[in-house]
Design an enzyme around this catalytic site. Structure first.
Site, PDB file in Angstrom:
ATOM      1  N   LYS A 111       0.818  -1.212   0.000  1.00  0.00           N
ATOM      2  CA  LYS A 111       0.000   0.000   0.000  1.00  0.00           C
ATOM      3  C   LYS A 111       0.852   1.262   0.000  1.00  0.00           C
ATOM      4  O   LYS A 111       0.481   2.257  -0.612  1.00  0.00           O
ATOM      5  CB  LYS A 111      -0.969   0.006   1.184  1.00  0.00           C
ATOM      6  CG  LYS A 111      -2.049  -1.053   1.037  1.00  0.00           C
ATOM      7  CD  LYS A 111      -3.228  -0.802   1.957  1.00  0.00           C
ATOM      8  CE  LYS A 111      -4.331  -1.815   1.669  1.00  0.00           C
ATOM      9  NZ  LYS A 111      -5.337  -1.866   2.711  1.00  0.00           N
ATOM     10  N   LYS A 192      -5.413 -10.653  -5.573  1.00  0.00           N
ATOM     11  CA  LYS A 192      -6.599 -11.015  -4.774  1.00  0.00           C
ATOM     12  C   LYS A 192      -7.785 -10.132  -5.160  1.00  0.00           C
ATOM     13  O   LYS A 192      -7.597  -8.976  -5.584  1.00  0.00           O
ATOM     14  CB  LYS A 192      -6.287 -10.924  -3.277  1.00  0.00           C
ATOM     15  CG  LYS A 192      -6.579  -9.617  -2.633  1.00  0.00           C
ATOM     16  CD  LYS A 192      -6.578  -9.680  -1.112  1.00  0.00           C
ATOM     17  CE  LYS A 192      -6.780  -8.243  -0.617  1.00  0.00           C
ATOM     18  NZ  LYS A 192      -6.839  -8.031   0.774  1.00  0.00           N
ATOM     19  N   LYS A 195     -11.681  -4.842  -2.720  1.00  0.00           N
ATOM     20  CA  LYS A 195     -12.618  -3.721  -2.869  1.00  0.00           C
ATOM     21  C   LYS A 195     -11.971  -2.553  -3.586  1.00  0.00           C
ATOM     22  O   LYS A 195     -12.627  -1.791  -4.262  1.00  0.00           O
ATOM     23  CB  LYS A 195     -13.037  -3.243  -1.467  1.00  0.00           C
ATOM     24  CG  LYS A 195     -14.170  -4.052  -0.897  1.00  0.00           C
ATOM     25  CD  LYS A 195     -14.617  -3.485   0.424  1.00  0.00           C
ATOM     26  CE  LYS A 195     -13.962  -4.202   1.568  1.00  0.00           C
ATOM     27  NZ  LYS A 195     -14.304  -3.745   2.888  1.00  0.00           N
TER      28      LYS A 195
HETATM   29  P1  TYM Z   1     -10.486  -6.542   5.261  1.00  0.00           P
HETATM   30  O1  TYM Z   1     -11.636  -5.609   5.528  1.00  0.00           O
HETATM   31  O2  TYM Z   1      -9.498  -6.155   4.230  1.00  0.00           O
HETATM   32  O3  TYM Z   1     -11.042  -7.961   4.896  1.00  0.00           O
HETATM   33  C1  TYM Z   1     -11.990  -8.606   5.717  1.00  0.00           C
HETATM   34  C2  TYM Z   1     -11.775 -10.102   5.694  1.00  0.00           C
HETATM   35  O4  TYM Z   1     -11.948 -10.594   4.354  1.00  0.00           O
HETATM   36  C3  TYM Z   1     -10.814 -11.381   3.993  1.00  0.00           C
HETATM   37  N1  TYM Z   1     -10.586 -11.199   2.547  1.00  0.00           N
HETATM   38  C4  TYM Z   1     -10.522 -12.204   1.678  1.00  0.00           C
HETATM   39  N2  TYM Z   1     -10.621 -13.533   1.836  1.00  0.00           N
HETATM   40  C5  TYM Z   1     -10.510 -14.307   0.726  1.00  0.00           C
HETATM   41  N3  TYM Z   1     -10.305 -13.797  -0.526  1.00  0.00           N
HETATM   42  C6  TYM Z   1     -10.197 -12.459  -0.716  1.00  0.00           C
HETATM   43  N4  TYM Z   1     -10.022 -11.972  -1.941  1.00  0.00           N
HETATM   44  C7  TYM Z   1     -10.311 -11.590   0.404  1.00  0.00           C
HETATM   45  N5  TYM Z   1     -10.259 -10.248   0.573  1.00  0.00           N
HETATM   46  C8  TYM Z   1     -10.425 -10.032   1.884  1.00  0.00           C
HETATM   47  C9  TYM Z   1      -9.662 -10.832   4.821  1.00  0.00           C
HETATM   48  O5  TYM Z   1      -8.642 -11.785   4.960  1.00  0.00           O
HETATM   49  C10 TYM Z   1     -10.364 -10.529   6.119  1.00  0.00           C
HETATM   50  O6  TYM Z   1     -10.459 -11.695   6.913  1.00  0.00           O
HETATM   51  N6  TYM Z   1      -7.329  -5.731   9.017  1.00  0.00           N
HETATM   52  C11 TYM Z   1      -8.532  -6.430   8.654  1.00  0.00           C
HETATM   53  C12 TYM Z   1      -9.697  -6.085   9.564  1.00  0.00           C
HETATM   54  C13 TYM Z   1      -9.392  -6.273  10.995  1.00  0.00           C
HETATM   55  C14 TYM Z   1      -9.306  -7.513  11.699  1.00  0.00           C
HETATM   56  C15 TYM Z   1      -8.977  -7.180  13.028  1.00  0.00           C
HETATM   57  C16 TYM Z   1      -9.484  -8.832  11.295  1.00  0.00           C
HETATM   58  C17 TYM Z   1      -9.127  -5.299  11.891  1.00  0.00           C
HETATM   59  N7  TYM Z   1      -8.876  -5.824  13.109  1.00  0.00           N
HETATM   60  C18 TYM Z   1      -8.818  -8.172  14.016  1.00  0.00           C
HETATM   61  C19 TYM Z   1      -9.322  -9.837  12.284  1.00  0.00           C
HETATM   62  C20 TYM Z   1      -8.998  -9.482  13.605  1.00  0.00           C
HETATM   63  C21 TYM Z   1      -8.909  -6.050   7.243  1.00  0.00           C
HETATM   64  O7  TYM Z   1      -8.549  -5.033   6.753  1.00  0.00           O
HETATM   65  O8  TYM Z   1      -9.754  -6.897   6.629  1.00  0.00           O
END
Ligand code: TYM
Length: 326
Positions: A111, A192, A195
């Protein structure tokens, strides 16, 4: 009962990747574990957001959680920014985390490369994530594989803190399902599904109309071969479609391969599209009912009350151990 926690960022409508990688897992686990699910709005502002859009997306994400099958009676659901202890605890943890560890995180490197003018929040993002996890002494953190490195850092931070100040945190483990750990972009299946992708054709959003979903899947990038086989290196497009099919039908990869032996790519695409459309249209009709419901605020009020009490205790414990008291 073992405890789990996860969060998703409220940045735009979530994708099929978020659904398969995180929410569907939480739906499966909610009967097996004590479950915490939150809206990671503080994480979303590490990248500039439009305030009006962000507040709409926060409510919308909650409605999507419920529409996807998350049961508010089985999950503590809350908004991260409403629980003031998450950011406070994050600071205490930041002072026990090294710059080198944070600058080595893959997501930060990606990023920050894209935008040289990145905020310091983008660097410290994994510490806030460690705070989210460690506050609740969870056993497992269900995430997609892209977040595994961050959960591992949370473990390292917890182990270090416990060593330095005495037993304070449970050491969590990432919980990553084999099928669907990473759903890839439909146009560029080496990336991947995200969004923030530049090309909307590669990304299925949970609220996409059925015809839009079908069009995106039918024009997904494949290869010039004709064999339907799971081989992410040489056949990333076909492997991604197999993966989506396996995740949504609760089948193993080799079962899906067998199902499509001697079939054409077009048939696989059609069946994947049918499956995705069936699953997402059910979610969509529930979502449009829920988004108007007053129940949403009550769920968040209950969630914040419950989780703030736990977080306050952890904060006091940490402060005391660190000498931050009169
Ligand atoms: P975020 O919002 O980017 O994504 C949310 C969840 O979706 C999963 N994910 C995917 N899984 C499979 N294929 C994909 N293409 C794909 N894109 C996203 C991510 O692995 C995630 O599980 N930092 C985290 C949010 C967060 C969090 C936490 C998660 C903040 N604090 C504590 C667990 C525990 C995030 O940005 O996820």
């Amino acid at each position: 009962m073992k405890r789990i926690l996860t969060g998703l960022q409220p940045t735009g409508i979530i994708t099929l990747g978020n659904y398969i990688g995180a929410i569907k897992q939480m739906v499966k686990y909610q009967d097996m574990y004590e479950s915490y699910l939150f809206i990671a709005d503080l994480h979303s502002i590490t990248i500039p957001q439009d305030p009006n859009e962000l507040s709409k997306n926060i409510k919308s994400l909650l409605a999507l959680y419920l529409a996807c099958g998350i049961d508010p009676k089985k999950n503590k659901i809350f908004i991260q920014s409403e629980n003031l202890y998450h950011a406070n605890i994050s600071w205490l943890l930041e002072c026990n985390t090294y710059y080198g560890e944070l600058s080595r995180m893959t997501q930060f490197k990606d990023k920050s490369r894209k935008n040289a003018n990145f905020t310091s929040g983008l660097l410290t993002y994994p510490v806030l994530m460690a705070s989210d996890i460690l506050i609740y002494d969870v056993d497992y953190v269900p995430v997609g594989i892209d977040q595994k490195q961050h959960v591992e850092l949370a473990r390292d931070i917890a182990i270090r803190f416990n060593k330095k100040f005495g037993e304070t945190f449970k050491i969590p483990e990432p919980l990553i399902s084999t099928e669907g750990t990473k759903i890839m972009d439909l146009v560029d299946p080496t990336k991947k599904m995200s969004k923030s992708s530049d090309n909307p054709k590669g990304v299925i959003r949970i609220l996409d109309e059925p015809e839009v979903i079908r069009k995106k899947i039918m024009s997904a990038t494949t290869d010039s071969d004709t064999i339907i086989k799971f081989d992410p290196i040489n056949k990333p497009g076909i492997s991604n479609l197999i993966n989506i099919y396996a995740s949504l039908s609760n089948k193993k990869i080799d079962e899906v391969e067998k199902l499509f032996v001697n079939k054409k790519y077009g048939e696989l695409k059609k069946e994947v599209a049918d499956l995705v459309i069936t699953e997402l249209t059910k979610i969509q009709s529930r979502y449009y009912e829920l988004i108007k419901s007053k129940e949403l605020d009550q769920i968040l009020d209950d969630g914040i009350k419950f989780t703030s009490e736990i977080a306050k205790k952890k904060y006091e414990l940490m402060k005391n151990k660190m000498g931050l008291h009169r």
